[in-house]
Design a protein around this motif. Structure first.
Motif, PDB file in Angstrom:
ATOM      1  N   ALA A  19     -24.334  32.826  33.951  1.00  0.00           N
ATOM      2  CA  ALA A  19     -23.793  31.571  33.423  1.00  0.00           C
ATOM      3  C   ALA A  19     -24.561  31.139  32.176  1.00  0.00           C
ATOM      4  O   ALA A  19     -23.966  30.686  31.199  1.00  0.00           O
ATOM      5  CB  ALA A  19     -23.851  30.484  34.495  1.00  0.00           C
ATOM      6  N   MET A  20     -25.889  31.304  32.205  1.00  0.00           N
ATOM      7  CA  MET A  20     -26.687  30.973  31.019  1.00  0.00           C
ATOM      8  C   MET A  20     -26.319  31.875  29.857  1.00  0.00           C
ATOM      9  O   MET A  20     -26.195  31.420  28.722  1.00  0.00           O
ATOM     10  CB  MET A  20     -28.183  31.110  31.319  1.00  0.00           C
ATOM     11  CG  MET A  20     -28.738  30.005  32.161  1.00  0.00           C
ATOM     12  SD  MET A  20     -30.522  30.078  32.227  1.00  0.00           S
ATOM     13  CE  MET A  20     -30.926  29.380  30.648  1.00  0.00           C
ATOM     14  N   ALA A  21     -26.152  33.167  30.128  1.00  0.00           N
ATOM     15  CA  ALA A  21     -25.787  34.109  29.073  1.00  0.00           C
ATOM     16  C   ALA A  21     -24.449  33.719  28.458  1.00  0.00           C
ATOM     17  O   ALA A  21     -24.294  33.740  27.240  1.00  0.00           O
ATOM     18  CB  ALA A  21     -25.739  35.530  29.625  1.00  0.00           C
ATOM     19  N   ALA A  22     -23.495  33.358  29.300  1.00  0.00           N
ATOM     20  CA  ALA A  22     -22.185  32.948  28.795  1.00  0.00           C
ATOM     21  C   ALA A  22     -22.310  31.695  27.940  1.00  0.00           C
ATOM     22  O   ALA A  22     -21.699  31.600  26.874  1.00  0.00           O
ATOM     23  CB  ALA A  22     -21.229  32.707  29.969  1.00  0.00           C
ATOM     24  N   GLU A  23     -23.109  30.754  28.386  1.00  0.00           N
ATOM     25  CA  GLU A  23     -23.318  29.514  27.633  1.00  0.00           C
ATOM     26  C   GLU A  23     -23.965  29.795  26.281  1.00  0.00           C
ATOM     27  O   GLU A  23     -23.644  29.154  25.283  1.00  0.00           O
ATOM     28  CB  GLU A  23     -24.198  28.564  28.454  1.00  0.00           C
ATOM     29  CG  GLU A  23     -24.428  27.226  27.827  1.00  0.00           C
ATOM     30  CD  GLU A  23     -23.225  26.299  27.876  1.00  0.00           C
ATOM     31  OE1 GLU A  23     -23.153  25.423  27.002  1.00  0.00           O
ATOM     32  OE2 GLU A  23     -22.374  26.457  28.764  1.00  0.00           O
ATOM     33  N   LEU A  24     -24.864  30.766  26.265  1.00  0.00           N
ATOM     34  CA  LEU A  24     -25.573  31.109  25.037  1.00  0.00           C
ATOM     35  C   LEU A  24     -24.809  32.113  24.184  1.00  0.00           C
ATOM     36  O   LEU A  24     -25.242  32.464  23.095  1.00  0.00           O
ATOM     37  CB  LEU A  24     -26.958  31.667  25.365  1.00  0.00           C
ATOM     38  CG  LEU A  24     -27.917  30.686  26.037  1.00  0.00           C
ATOM     39  CD1 LEU A  24     -29.168  31.406  26.525  1.00  0.00           C
ATOM     40  CD2 LEU A  24     -28.294  29.562  25.090  1.00  0.00           C
ATOM     41  N   GLY A  25     -23.689  32.626  24.700  1.00  0.00           N
ATOM     42  CA  GLY A  25     -22.897  33.594  23.949  1.00  0.00           C
ATOM     43  C   GLY A  25     -23.513  34.979  23.919  1.00  0.00           C
ATOM     44  O   GLY A  25     -23.352  35.716  22.956  1.00  0.00           O
TER      45      GLY A  25
END
Length: 77
Positions: A19-25
């Protein structure tokens, strides 16, 4: 962010980091390392990132600013 495991209501660090990776792109590439060692490393990483993010929020930064500061902190360029 991050979900609780539906089976036993436990925190799932892999989903948290995804989820963090997705948020950070950022794209996610899963490792074929030892699953137990990987789980421990992911758990430690999640704790550090959560403390960092929470610290930025407690210091008065907005959620958007906290994410930007995390991006800057993790940027290796």
């Amino acid at each position: 962010m991050g979900k609780k495991n539906d089976d036993n209501n436990e925190f799932n660090p892999v989903e948290y980091l995804e989820a963090m990776a997705a948020e950070l792109g950022v794209g996610v590439v899963k490792s074929s390392s030892n699953p137990e060692v990987l789980k421990d490393e992911i758990g430690r990483t999640c704790n550090i990132l959560h403390m960092l993010y929470s610290g930025f929020l407690e210091a008065g930064f907005s959620e958007e600013q906290a994410w930007e500061l995390i991006k800057l902190s993790l940027n290796k360029n």
